[in-house]
Design a protein around this motif. Structure first.
Motif, PDB file in Angstrom:
ATOM      1  N   LYS A   8       0.833  -1.211   0.000  1.00 29.58           N
ATOM      2  CA  LYS A   8       0.000   0.000   0.000  1.00 29.58           C
ATOM      3  C   LYS A   8       0.866   1.258   0.000  1.00 29.58           C
ATOM      4  CE  LYS A   8      -1.974   1.217   3.825  1.00 29.58           C
ATOM      5  NZ  LYS A   8      -2.840   1.236   5.036  1.00 29.58           N
ATOM      6  N   HIS A   9       1.920   1.263   0.820  1.00 30.23           N
ATOM      7  CA  HIS A   9       2.802   2.430   0.887  1.00 30.23           C
ATOM      8  C   HIS A   9       3.546   2.635  -0.435  1.00 30.23           C
ATOM      9  CE1 HIS A   9       1.929   3.109   5.020  1.00 30.23           C
ATOM     10  NE2 HIS A   9       2.541   2.029   5.477  1.00 30.23           N
ATOM     11  N   ILE A  10       4.074   1.546  -1.016  1.00 32.99           N
ATOM     12  CA  ILE A  10       4.819   1.663  -2.270  1.00 32.99           C
ATOM     13  C   ILE A  10       3.916   2.183  -3.382  1.00 32.99           C
ATOM     14  CG2 ILE A  10       6.105   0.408  -4.041  1.00 32.99           C
ATOM     15  CD1 ILE A  10       7.624   0.769  -1.421  1.00 32.99           C
ATOM     16  N   ASN A  11       2.687   1.676  -3.453  1.00 29.92           N
ATOM     17  CA  ASN A  11       1.740   2.146  -4.477  1.00 29.92           C
ATOM     18  C   ASN A  11       1.448   3.631  -4.313  1.00 29.92           C
ATOM     19  OD1 ASN A  11       1.541  -0.370  -5.689  1.00 29.92           O
ATOM     20  ND2 ASN A  11      -0.223  -0.999  -4.450  1.00 29.92           N
ATOM     21  N   ARG A  12       1.306   4.066  -3.060  1.00 29.28           N
ATOM     22  CA  ARG A  12       1.022   5.483  -2.814  1.00 29.28           C
ATOM     23  C   ARG A  12       2.197   6.356  -3.246  1.00 29.28           C
ATOM     24  NH1 ARG A  12       0.833   5.284   2.246  1.00 29.28           N
ATOM     25  NH2 ARG A  12       2.703   6.444   2.822  1.00 29.28           N
ATOM     26  N   LEU A  13       3.422   5.927  -2.911  1.00 31.53           N
ATOM     27  CA  LEU A  13       4.597   6.702  -3.290  1.00 31.53           C
ATOM     28  C   LEU A  13       4.775   6.758  -4.803  1.00 31.53           C
ATOM     29  CD1 LEU A  13       7.247   5.556  -0.642  1.00 31.53           C
ATOM     30  CD2 LEU A  13       5.685   7.491  -0.538  1.00 31.53           C
TER      31      LEU A  13
END
Length: 563
Positions: A8-13
Motif C-alpha cells: 500500500k505504501h509503495i503504491n502510494r509513493l
C-alpha cells in the motif's frame, strides 16, 4: 510491517512520485562506509521525534523500483551498529527509540524496511555527531527539518511535570492582584468549604499565588493579576479575522477584516476574545417550544472551552513567553493555536478519553475556582477531562464536523469548522424548506437527507446524540409537513414537489444511469418500447430535472444521463 501495508505504501509513493510524511526511501546502491549515512540518521531522528514512520532502503526515486548493487545484509549490520547502546563509540542516536528492521522481496529484489516508533521518553532523539542543537529533526511532509530551541525544550520535558507556573515573577507583589477578582475567588473558596481560607496564616501563599518572598507566582499573576502584560508583554490572545480561507490570500490587499489584541488576566483575555469572535460570526434564531434563542454558528460553549484550554495548557516557560495565543477566523473555520505541544505523552487520539493531563498544575488548580461573571455560570476551567468530549458532542449536535486537533511539537491548534446549518447556501435552502424558525435537529435531518440521499433515525441519533425514537418522531413530523417522504421503511428522503412518475416514466428512468450515457435505441432495447413512444417520456423526465441530455435534439449523438 505486514506485507499488504508495504504494498500500500509503495503504491502510494509511486502515484505521488515522492516520499511523504510517513515513508522515507533511500537507494543505498552502495552502503555508506564507516557507519555514515548522515541523512539516514536524520530521517530516523525526524520520525522518532514526530509520529513515527518507515525508512525503506534499496529503492530509487521517483519510480520507487529496486536498485542494482543494494546489499541488504551490510545495510542491516551498519544500522544495528549505529543503534547499539552498548558501543558508545559507534552509537549514532540518543536516545534510541523503539524500532524494527525487516527484509522484504519486491519485484524479485530484497529491500530493507526500518520501522521507527515515536519516542516514549524525554528527547529529542538526535544524531550524536552533530550534537543536540544541530542533530535533532522532525518530519514535515517529505522533509526532515531541524528542530528549533523551543521544540527541543518541549521534547526534553514532554514526560516530566514542569513547574514553570510556580516560579516567582521578579518585581511583582500583592499590589499587582485584581482586588475585585481576588474577592470573587476567595468568596468561591469560602462557599465551597475550602480549608485554606479558614486556617490561620497567609492563604495566598498556601494557594501558590504569592511566594515566601512576597512576589507573585506566574500562576498567581496570570490567574488573578490586574495587568500581567506589565511583566509578560506577549502573553495575550490575538484575534484576527481574515478575508479568505488562508492568511494573506493572493489578489487582495486587505490583511485583516478585524483584529483585537486581548489583554488582562486569563479570565479577561478569554472574555474579550469571546466578544471579538462573536461579533464576527453568524447568528441564527432557533425556536424551542414557545421560546426562541439567538445562537452562534459555532456553539458558544465550544468556543469558551477551546479558549480556556488554550490559556490553561499553553507553555509559560521563558522560551515561549514571547508567543501569543492566536485565534484566526477564516471564512470556513476558526483556528485557535497555543504555544506548547501536548504534555506528558498525550496524543491527539487520546484527547477525548476523559482524563485531564494539565501542563500547568498550579494554574490549573487556581482556574478551577475563578468564576465566570455575567450570564455564564461555572468556572473558567473545570480541569476534569470532560471539556474536549463536551466540545465534540456540542459540535455534533449543532450539525458541525468534530473539532480537529493539529499537533506539532511546540504548538497545538484546534480547528472549528463553520460549515454547518448556517453555511450561507445551507441556511438559505433550509429557510426555504422549513421557514426561519427551525430547530437544530430539523436542520440536521434535512442536510443529511440532502447530502446522502436518505436519512434514518439512527443517522440522526449519531449526529445529534438524541434518542432514536425521538428522532423517528421528528422525521415523521417532517413527513407530515411534506418536507420529507419515506422512500422505504425507516429511510427518509427530501420530498419531491413533482407529481409521481407514471409506470412508463419510471421504467424509462430505471434504464438510465448517472455514469454512462445511453442512447434512445439502448433505452428501447432495455424497456421494449419503441423510439417513437420513448421521446415524449424522455422529454417529461428532462422537464422534471430527472434526466439530462448530452446533446441537442437534432444531434445524432444525443444520449441521456440520470440527473
Amino acid at each position: 510491517m505486514e506485507r499488504f501495508e508495504l504494498d500500500k505504501h509503495i503504491n502510494r509513493l509511486r502515484k505521488a512520485g515522492k516520499d511523504d510524511e510517513l515513508v522515507e526511501v533511500k537507494s543505498w546502491s552502495q552502503v555508506p562506509k564507516g557507519g555514515g549515512a548522515k541523512s539516514f540518521w536524520e530521517s530516523f531522528s525526524a520520525f522518532a521525534n514526530t509520529n513515527g514512520g518507515y525508512i525503506v532502503l534499496g529503492l530509487r526515486e521517483p519510480d520507487f523500483i529496486p536498485v542494482e548493487g543494494f546489499n541488504p545484509h551490510k545495510s542491516i549490520q551498519m544500522i544495528r551498529a549505529g543503534l547499539n547502546e552498548q558501543d558508545r563509540d559507534a552509537l549514532k542516536l540518543d536516545p534510541v527509540p523503539e524500532h524494527q528492521i525487516e527484509t522484504f522481496k519486491l519485484e524479485g529484489s530484497e529491500i530493507v524496511v526500518v520501522t521507527v516508533s515515536p519516542l516514549e521518553v524525554n528527547g529529542p532523539c538526535f544524531y550524536i555527531p552533530a550534537g543536540i542543537n544541530n542533530g535533532s529533526f522532525k518530519r514535515v511532509g517529505d522533509e526532515d527539518r531541524k528542530l528549533n530551541h523551543r521544540e527541543i525544550y518541549e521534547l526534553q520535558n514532554r514526560f516530566t511535570p514542569v513547574s514553570t507556573d510556580k516560579a516567582p515573577v521578579p518585581g511583582s507583589s500583592e499590589a499587582d492582584l485584581d482586588e475585585q477578582l481576588l474577592h470573587a475567588f476567595k468568596q468561591r473558596l469560602i462557599e465551597s468549604g475550602s480549608r485554606v481560607v479558614s486556617e490561620q496564616g497567609n492563604w495566598l501563599r498556601k494557594k501558590n499565588i504569592v511566594t515566601d518572598s512576597g512576589t507573585l507566582t506566574v500562576a498567581g499573576l496570570l490567574a488573578l493579576g490586574e495587568y500581567p502584560q506589565q511583566f509578560f508583554p506577549r502573553v495575550f490572545i490575538d484575534v484576527a479575522v481574515h478575508p479568505g480561507n488562508e492568511k494573506s490570500p493572493v489578489g487582495t490587499t486587505v490583511r485583516f477584516d478585524d483584529r483585537q489584541i486581548c489583554e488582562g488576566n486569563l479570565l479577561d483575555m478569554v472574555k474579550e476574545a469571546m466578544s471579538a469572535i462573536k461579533r464576527n460570526l453568524r447568528v441564527r434564531r432557533v425556536v424551542d417550544g414557545l421560546s426562541g434563542n439567538d445562537v452562534l454558528e459555532i456553539p458558544e460553549e465550544v468556543l469558551r472551552e477551546a479558549l480556556a484550554n488554550a490559556v490553561l495548557h499553553r507553555d509559560y516557560s521563558k522560551l515561549s513567553l514571547s508567543e501569543a495565543i492566536h485565534v484566526d477566523i477564516y471564512k470556513d473555520r476558526i483556528d485557535i493555536t497555543s504555544p506548547g505541544g501536548l504534555p506528558n505523552g498525550k496524543r491527539p487520539e487520546t484527547l477525548t478519553d476523559g482524563f485531564s493531563v494539565p501542563r500547568n498544575h498550579m494554574l490549573s488548580r487556581l482556574l478551577m475556582d475563578i468564576p465566570w461573571s455575567g450570564e455564564v455560570s461555572g468556572v473558567l476551567a473545570e480541569a476534569n477531562g470532560t471539556g474536549v468530549p463536551r466540545m465534540f458532542n456540542l459540535m455534533k449536535e449543532a450539525g458541525l464536523p468534530a473539532p480537529k486537533y493539529v499537533v506539532d511539537i511546540a504548538t497545538v491548534t484546534v480547528e472549528l469548522s463553520r460549515h454547518g446549518l448556517m453555511d450561507n447556501e445551507n441556511h438559505k435552502w433550509l429557510v426555504e424548506k422549513l421557514g426561519p424558525n427551525f430547530s437544530n435537529a430539523e436542520g440536521i435531518a434535512l442536510i443529511l437527507a440532502k447530502e446522502f440521499g436518505t436519512v434514518t433515525p439512527k443517522d440522526l441519533r449519531l449526529q445529534t446524540g438524541h434518542d432514536s425514537e425521538d428522532m423517528r418522531a421528528l422525521l415523521d413530523t417532517l413527513v407530515a409537513k411534506e418536507v420529507l417522504q419515506q422512500s422505504s421503511p425507516g429511510n427518509y428522503q427530501i420530498a419531491s414537489s413533482a407529481p409521481p412518475l407514471s409506470e412508463s416514466e419510471q421504467l424509462v428512468l430505471d434504464a438510465i444511469n448517472q455514469s454512462t450515457p445511453v442512447t434512445i435505441r439502448q433505452i428501447s432495447q432495455a424497456t421494449g418500447k419503441s423510439t417513437a413512444s420513448l421521446r415524449p417520456l424522455l422529454r417529461a423526465l428532462i422537464d422534471a430535472n430527472l434526466v439530462t441530455a448530452t446533446a441537442p435534439p437534432s444531434s445524432r449523438n444525443r444520449a441521456y444521463l440520470k440527473a
